[in-house]
Design a protein around this motif. Structure first.
Motif, mmCIF file in Angstrom:
data_model
loop_
_atom_site.group_PDB
_atom_site.id
_atom_site.type_symbol
_atom_site.label_atom_id
_atom_site.label_comp_id
_atom_site.label_asym_id
_atom_site.label_seq_id
_atom_site.Cartn_x
_atom_site.Cartn_y
_atom_site.Cartn_z
ATOM 1 N N THR A 21 -25.625 -6.510 76.172
ATOM 2 C CA THR A 21 -26.485 -7.441 75.447
ATOM 3 C C THR A 21 -27.289 -6.732 74.367
ATOM 4 N N VAL A 22 -27.825 -5.579 74.682
ATOM 5 C CA VAL A 22 -28.592 -4.808 73.695
ATOM 6 C C VAL A 22 -27.683 -4.369 72.545
ATOM 7 N N LEU A 23 -26.463 -3.965 72.839
ATOM 8 C CA LEU A 23 -25.524 -3.575 71.784
ATOM 9 C C LEU A 23 -25.164 -4.751 70.884
ATOM 10 N N ILE A 24 -25.001 -5.935 71.463
ATOM 11 C CA ILE A 24 -24.704 -7.121 70.658
ATOM 12 C C ILE A 24 -25.860 -7.420 69.711
ATOM 13 N N ILE A 25 -27.088 -7.371 70.224
ATOM 14 C CA ILE A 25 -28.256 -7.649 69.391
ATOM 15 C C ILE A 25 -28.430 -6.564 68.324
ATOM 16 N N ALA A 26 -28.170 -5.312 68.676
ATOM 17 C CA ALA A 26 -28.286 -4.227 67.702
ATOM 18 C C ALA A 26 -27.237 -4.367 66.597
ATOM 19 N N ALA A 27 -26.018 -4.723 66.955
ATOM 20 C CA ALA A 27 -24.975 -4.921 65.947
ATOM 21 C C ALA A 27 -25.322 -6.085 65.024
ATOM 22 N N SER A 28 -25.879 -7.146 65.612
ATOM 23 C CA SER A 28 -26.307 -8.287 64.804
ATOM 24 C C SER A 28 -27.402 -7.883 63.821
ATOM 25 N N THR A 29 -28.331 -7.066 64.279
ATOM 26 C CA THR A 29 -29.421 -6.608 63.413
ATOM 27 C C THR A 29 -28.901 -5.733 62.275
ATOM 28 N N VAL A 30 -27.995 -4.820 62.589
ATOM 29 C CA VAL A 30 -27.433 -3.935 61.558
ATOM 30 C C VAL A 30 -26.676 -4.745 60.512
ATOM 31 N N ILE A 47 -21.206 -13.284 60.721
ATOM 32 C CA ILE A 47 -20.937 -12.532 61.950
ATOM 33 C C ILE A 47 -22.234 -12.240 62.703
ATOM 34 N N SER A 48 -23.283 -11.915 61.970
ATOM 35 C CA SER A 48 -24.573 -11.638 62.585
ATOM 36 C C SER A 48 -25.105 -12.852 63.343
ATOM 37 N N GLU A 49 -24.994 -14.025 62.740
ATOM 38 C CA GLU A 49 -25.454 -15.246 63.405
ATOM 39 C C GLU A 49 -24.620 -15.551 64.643
ATOM 40 N N LYS A 50 -23.315 -15.321 64.565
ATOM 41 C CA LYS A 50 -22.450 -15.576 65.727
ATOM 42 C C LYS A 50 -22.750 -14.601 66.859
ATOM 43 N N LEU A 52 -25.637 -13.091 67.411
ATOM 44 C CA LEU A 52 -26.939 -13.450 67.953
ATOM 45 C C LEU A 52 -26.844 -14.693 68.825
ATOM 46 N N ALA A 53 -26.019 -15.647 68.428
ATOM 47 C CA ALA A 53 -25.825 -16.845 69.239
ATOM 48 C C ALA A 53 -25.108 -16.530 70.547
ATOM 49 N N ALA A 54 -24.253 -15.514 70.545
ATOM 50 C CA ALA A 54 -23.523 -15.143 71.757
ATOM 51 C C ALA A 54 -24.356 -14.306 72.709
ATOM 52 N N SER A 55 -25.453 -13.735 72.236
ATOM 53 C CA SER A 55 -26.238 -12.844 73.092
ATOM 54 C C SER A 55 -26.926 -13.592 74.228
ATOM 55 N N ARG A 56 -27.358 -14.827 74.001
ATOM 56 C CA ARG A 56 -28.026 -15.592 75.060
ATOM 57 C C ARG A 56 -27.062 -15.950 76.194
ATOM 58 N N PRO A 57 -25.871 -16.508 75.921
ATOM 59 C CA PRO A 57 -24.963 -16.783 77.039
ATOM 60 C C PRO A 57 -24.532 -15.530 77.792
ATOM 61 N N VAL A 58 -24.398 -14.422 77.072
ATOM 62 C CA VAL A 58 -24.026 -13.172 77.743
ATOM 63 C C VAL A 58 -25.132 -12.734 78.693
ATOM 64 N N SER A 59 -26.386 -12.806 78.247
ATOM 65 C CA SER A 59 -27.486 -12.386 79.115
ATOM 66 C C SER A 59 -27.654 -13.320 80.311
ATOM 67 N N VAL A 60 -27.445 -14.611 80.120
ATOM 68 C CA VAL A 60 -27.518 -15.548 81.244
ATOM 69 C C VAL A 60 -26.389 -15.277 82.230
ATOM 70 N N THR A 61 -25.196 -15.007 81.720
ATOM 71 C CA THR A 61 -24.060 -14.687 82.589
ATOM 72 C C THR A 61 -24.308 -13.415 83.381
ATOM 73 N N VAL A 62 -24.909 -12.428 82.756
ATOM 74 C CA VAL A 62 -25.214 -11.179 83.447
ATOM 75 C C VAL A 62 -26.220 -11.423 84.578
ATOM 76 N N CYS A 63 -27.262 -12.192 84.300
ATOM 77 C CA CYS A 63 -28.261 -12.477 85.337
ATOM 78 C C CYS A 63 -27.661 -13.257 86.500
ATOM 79 N N ILE A 64 -26.894 -14.300 86.183
ATOM 80 C CA ILE A 64 -26.277 -15.109 87.241
ATOM 81 C C ILE A 64 -25.258 -14.287 88.015
ATOM 82 N N GLY A 65 -24.483 -13.466 87.327
ATOM 83 C CA GLY A 65 -23.504 -12.620 88.009
ATOM 84 C C GLY A 65 -24.153 -11.615 88.936
ATOM 85 N N SER A 66 -25.244 -11.015 88.497
ATOM 86 C CA SER A 66 -25.948 -10.053 89.341
ATOM 87 C C SER A 66 -26.538 -10.738 90.573
ATOM 88 N N LEU A 67 -27.134 -11.904 90.368
ATOM 89 C CA LEU A 67 -27.667 -12.649 91.509
ATOM 90 C C LEU A 67 -26.562 -13.096 92.451
#
Length: 79
Positions: A21-30, A47-50, A52-67
Motif C-alpha cells: 500500500t505504501v509503495l502504491i501511494i509513493a508511486a502515485s505521488t512520484v 495513472i496517478s489517480e488510478k 491512488l483510487a486502488a490504494s483504499r481497496p488494497v488497504s481494506v483487503t489487507v486489513c480484512i485478510g489479516s483479521l
C-alpha cells in the motif's frame, strides 16, 4: 495493559500488505509530482489517480485478510 499476540502468518500478511500500500501511494505521488516535467502530463496524472483510487481497496483487503487469518488460526487453536 493487556498484551496482544498476533499469529506470525497474520503479522507477515499485514506487514507485506502495508508495504504494498505504501509503495502504491509513493508511486502515485512520484507520478503526480513528475507529471509534465519527467512524464507525459495526461498519462501520468491518469495513472496517478488510478493508483491512488486502488490504494483504499488494497488497504481494506489487507486489513480484512489479516483479521480473517487471525480468526482462522484462533479457531484452529481452540479445536
Amino acid at each position: 495493559m493487556k498484551k496482544i499476540k498476533i499469529h506470525r502468518c497474520s503479522k507477515r500478511f499485514l506487514i507485506i500488505g502495508t508495504a504494498v500500500t505504501v509503495l502504491i501511494i509513493a508511486a502515485s505521488t512520484v507520478l503526480y509530482i513528475g507529471a509534465g516535467r519527467l512524464f507525459d502530463y495526461h498519462l501520468a496524472t491518469d495513472i496517478s489517480e488510478k493508483l491512488l483510487a486502488a490504494s483504499r481497496p488494497v488497504s481494506v483487503t489487507v486489513c480484512i485478510g489479516s483479521l480473517g487469518l487471525e480468526y482462522f488460526f484462533k479457531q484452529k487453536k481452540s479445536e
